[in-house]
Design an enzyme around this catalytic site. Structure first.
Site, PDB file in Angstrom:
ATOM      1  N   CYS A   1       0.845  -1.039  -0.003  1.00  0.00           N
ATOM      2  CA  CYS A   1       0.131  -0.051  -0.132  1.00  0.00           C
ATOM      3  C   CYS A   1       0.774   1.291   0.138  1.00  0.00           C
ATOM      4  O   CYS A   1       0.131   2.296  -0.318  1.00  0.00           O
ATOM      5  CB  CYS A   1      -0.902  -0.136   1.322  1.00  0.00           C
ATOM      6  SG  CYS A   1      -1.961  -1.495   1.155  1.00  0.00           S
TER       7      CYS A   1
ATOM      8  N   HIS B   1      -3.525   7.037   3.053  1.00  0.00           N
ATOM      9  CA  HIS B   1      -3.887   5.854   2.493  1.00  0.00           C
ATOM     10  C   HIS B   1      -5.416   5.523   3.088  1.00  0.00           C
ATOM     11  O   HIS B   1      -5.532   5.689   4.231  1.00  0.00           O
ATOM     12  CB  HIS B   1      -2.735   4.831   2.725  1.00  0.00           C
ATOM     13  CG  HIS B   1      -3.121   3.474   2.565  1.00  0.00           C
ATOM     14  ND1 HIS B   1      -3.575   2.906   1.305  1.00  0.00           N
ATOM     15  CD2 HIS B   1      -3.014   2.293   3.427  1.00  0.00           C
ATOM     16  CE1 HIS B   1      -4.122   1.729   1.181  1.00  0.00           C
ATOM     17  NE2 HIS B   1      -3.421   1.148   2.468  1.00  0.00           N
TER      18      HIS B   1
ATOM     19  N   ASN C   1      -9.992  -0.429   0.966  1.00  0.00           N
ATOM     20  CA  ASN C   1      -8.517  -0.355   0.776  1.00  0.00           C
ATOM     21  C   ASN C   1      -8.065  -0.730  -0.546  1.00  0.00           C
ATOM     22  O   ASN C   1      -8.258  -2.204  -0.997  1.00  0.00           O
ATOM     23  CB  ASN C   1      -7.765  -1.028   1.792  1.00  0.00           C
ATOM     24  CG  ASN C   1      -6.373  -1.051   1.803  1.00  0.00           C
ATOM     25  OD1 ASN C   1      -5.876  -0.441   0.829  1.00  0.00           O
ATOM     26  ND2 ASN C   1      -5.852  -1.526   2.843  1.00  0.00           N
TER      27      ASN C   1
HETATM   28  N1  ACO Z   1     -17.201  -9.300  11.001  1.00  0.00           N
HETATM   29  C1  ACO Z   1     -17.524  -9.594  12.458  1.00  0.00           C
HETATM   30  N2  ACO Z   1     -16.589  -9.796  13.183  1.00  0.00           N
HETATM   31  C2  ACO Z   1     -15.095  -9.809  12.908  1.00  0.00           C
HETATM   32  C3  ACO Z   1     -14.682  -9.828  11.485  1.00  0.00           C
HETATM   33  C4  ACO Z   1     -15.998  -9.425  10.670  1.00  0.00           C
HETATM   34  N3  ACO Z   1     -15.601  -8.911   9.433  1.00  0.00           N
HETATM   35  N4  ACO Z   1     -13.357  -9.601  11.569  1.00  0.00           N
HETATM   36  C5  ACO Z   1     -13.022  -9.919  12.699  1.00  0.00           C
HETATM   37  N5  ACO Z   1     -14.205 -10.137  13.847  1.00  0.00           N
HETATM   38  C6  ACO Z   1     -14.071 -10.472  14.948  1.00  0.00           C
HETATM   39  C7  ACO Z   1     -12.810 -11.183  15.461  1.00  0.00           C
HETATM   40  O1  ACO Z   1     -13.014 -12.457  15.215  1.00  0.00           O
HETATM   41  C8  ACO Z   1     -12.727 -10.632  16.889  1.00  0.00           C
HETATM   42  O2  ACO Z   1     -13.693 -11.700  17.613  1.00  0.00           O
HETATM   43  P1  ACO Z   1     -13.371 -12.294  19.106  1.00  0.00           P
HETATM   44  O3  ACO Z   1     -13.041 -10.935  20.000  1.00  0.00           O
HETATM   45  O4  ACO Z   1     -14.265 -13.126  19.456  1.00  0.00           O
HETATM   46  O5  ACO Z   1     -11.828 -12.827  18.788  1.00  0.00           O
HETATM   47  C9  ACO Z   1     -13.448  -9.560  17.031  1.00  0.00           C
HETATM   48  O6  ACO Z   1     -14.013  -9.105  15.788  1.00  0.00           O
HETATM   49  C10 ACO Z   1     -12.451  -8.342  17.205  1.00  0.00           C
HETATM   50  O7  ACO Z   1     -11.378  -8.598  16.256  1.00  0.00           O
HETATM   51  P2  ACO Z   1     -10.205  -7.389  16.036  1.00  0.00           P
HETATM   52  O8  ACO Z   1      -9.305  -8.074  14.978  1.00  0.00           O
HETATM   53  O9  ACO Z   1      -9.628  -7.184  17.221  1.00  0.00           O
HETATM   54  O10 ACO Z   1     -10.950  -6.139  15.393  1.00  0.00           O
HETATM   55  P3  ACO Z   1     -10.266  -4.842  15.355  1.00  0.00           P
HETATM   56  O11 ACO Z   1     -11.096  -3.792  15.872  1.00  0.00           O
HETATM   57  O12 ACO Z   1      -8.859  -4.906  15.336  1.00  0.00           O
HETATM   58  O13 ACO Z   1     -10.578  -4.736  13.423  1.00  0.00           O
HETATM   59  C11 ACO Z   1      -9.375  -4.832  11.364  1.00  0.00           C
HETATM   60  C12 ACO Z   1      -9.936  -5.534  12.588  1.00  0.00           C
HETATM   61  C13 ACO Z   1     -10.535  -3.950  10.784  1.00  0.00           C
HETATM   62  C14 ACO Z   1      -8.749  -5.897  10.484  1.00  0.00           C
HETATM   63  C15 ACO Z   1      -8.141  -3.883  12.127  1.00  0.00           C
HETATM   64  O14 ACO Z   1      -7.470  -4.386  13.007  1.00  0.00           O
HETATM   65  C16 ACO Z   1      -7.638  -3.050  10.851  1.00  0.00           C
HETATM   66  O15 ACO Z   1      -8.210  -2.353  10.310  1.00  0.00           O
HETATM   67  N6  ACO Z   1      -6.325  -3.396  11.025  1.00  0.00           N
HETATM   68  C17 ACO Z   1      -5.291  -2.703   9.903  1.00  0.00           C
HETATM   69  C18 ACO Z   1      -5.497  -3.349   8.700  1.00  0.00           C
HETATM   70  C19 ACO Z   1      -4.653  -2.490   7.637  1.00  0.00           C
HETATM   71  O16 ACO Z   1      -4.928  -1.391   7.418  1.00  0.00           O
HETATM   72  N7  ACO Z   1      -3.984  -3.323   6.618  1.00  0.00           N
HETATM   73  C20 ACO Z   1      -3.391  -2.351   5.760  1.00  0.00           C
HETATM   74  C21 ACO Z   1      -2.511  -2.789   4.890  1.00  0.00           C
HETATM   75  S1  ACO Z   1      -2.943  -3.655   3.321  1.00  0.00           S
HETATM   76  C22 ACO Z   1      -1.631  -3.842   2.290  1.00  0.00           C
HETATM   77  O17 ACO Z   1      -0.417  -3.327   2.611  1.00  0.00           O
HETATM   78  C23 ACO Z   1      -1.828  -4.744   1.286  1.00  0.00           C
END
Ligand code: ACO
Length: 326
Positions: free
Chosen positions: A114, A253, A283
């Protein structure tokens, strides 16, 4: 002699197919509410089965070249930032060169996920600044849908496909004021997609299956992102000698609204200083920044003479930033 280098053309392309959060509800155990609350995303565009990353790149490039009022033969450098090339080789840049008939260009791809678009911008900037090249076509193009694990709800809700392009050339004043690149390979394991080799760690992440799809530790990437985005903006602004108040638009981004909000809070800025497109496009990896700039221009927000601050982060883990007077 060092030349001033400016953005003389901008273009972007998004595929027609829309995948909404409600569509995803039917595919994995998720909900529109969860996705919007945790990411800000409502829908994303997905490339057709017969549409390759190079097709997206060519469409964006044609618009940028038209906008720049130059001919493809004038271009002497093509750099494509991508992590979803059509093939291991040739590069997408060479495929774009062929389709555009940009016969006088050197062409290659770079891989910085990214962060890749600003990496490519920085490389092209150096080549034009020194007089080695005159016109560069810089493209960010990705079709992450092709490497998404559509059974993994923690990643499949995040990404969309698209391409964005700049034509860079010499300008009398303004243009690119600074560009920075950085990486921290200690975080390489947090966001991966195997290509030719499945080590034990990658197999374990995929329950022993050799699936060439995205795997991510969302929380680790999130922690890196909220720390690095403000740092990246600050570094580029410092190099450019521009203060936060002088910036007309911040173009981050487009990964997660909460990450953008964290930067806004850090700088004490209202969210309306940031161009945000992730609600509609998700994204889109290397293409997210040029798509956001194009959207800003098309909607009349971003105008000639504006000062823009851009910052990105991604797999690697990598980061990049730039300040541009349009
Ligand atoms: N729907 C419902 N529940 C979900 C989903 C979903 N799509 N995805 C995860 N959960 C659940 C998890 O299983 C977890 O459940 P648990 O508490 O029972 O274990 C709960 O939701 C919380 O999960 P987290 O991973 O803590 O959620 P978080 O608030 O961190 O959000 C997210 C996850 C959106 C992926 C976030 O961590 C994020 O945006 N991270 C950055 C990712 C990013 O920006 N990547 C960019 C680089 S991409 C590149 O370079 C190609």
């Amino acid at each position: 002699m060092a030349y001033n280098v400016g953005v003389i053309g901008v273009g972007s392309y998004l595929p027609d197919k829309v995948l909404t959060n409600f569509d995803l509800e039917k595919m994995v155990d998720t909900s529109d509410g969860w996705i919007r609350e945790r990411t800000g995303i409502s829908e994303r565009k997905i490339a057709a089965d017969d549409q390759a990353t190079s097709d997206l790149a060519v469409s964006a490039a044609k618009k940028a070249i038209l906008d720049a009022s130059i001919k493809p033969e004038d271009i002497d450098l093509i750099i494509v930032a991508t992590v979803t090339p059509d093939m291991y080789f040739p590069s997408i840049a060479c495929l774009v060169q062929k389709r555009l008939n940009a016969v006088n260009a050197a062409a290659f791809d770079i891989s910085a996920a990214c962060s890749g678009f600003i990496y490519a911008l920085e490389i092209a900037w150096q080549h034009i600044k020194t007089g080695y090249c005159k016109y560069a076509l810089v493209i960010g193009a990705d079709a992450l849908s092709k490497i998404t694990d559509w059974d993994d709800r923690s990643t499949c809700i995040l990404f969309g496909d698209g391409a964005g392009a700049f034509v860079l050339g010499r300008v009398s004043e303004g243009g690119i004021l600074s560009a920075k690149m950085g990486s921290d390979g200690r975080g390489a394991e947090y966001l991966t997609c195997p290509a030719t080799f499945f080590g034990k760690e990658e197999l374990a992440k995929r329950n022993g299956k050799n699936k060439a799809t995205i795997w991510m530790s969302g929380q680790e990437v999130f922690k890196f992102a909220v720390k690095i985005m403000p740092y990246a903006f600050e570094k580029a602004l410092e190099d450019a000698g521009i203060s936060i108040d002088q910036v007309d638009w911040f173009i981050p981004h487009q990964a997660n609204l909460r990450i953008i909000e964290a930067s806004a809070r850090k700088f004490g800025l209202p969210m309306d200083k940031f161009i945000v497109t992730l609600q509609k496009f998700g994204n889109t990896s290397a293409s997210s920044i040029p798509i956001a700039l194009d959207e800003g221009i098309q909607t009349g927000k971003v105008k000639k003479g504006n000062i823009l601050a851009m910052a990105a982060f991604g797999a690697g883990l990598t980061w990049s930033s730039a300040v541009i007077k349009l």
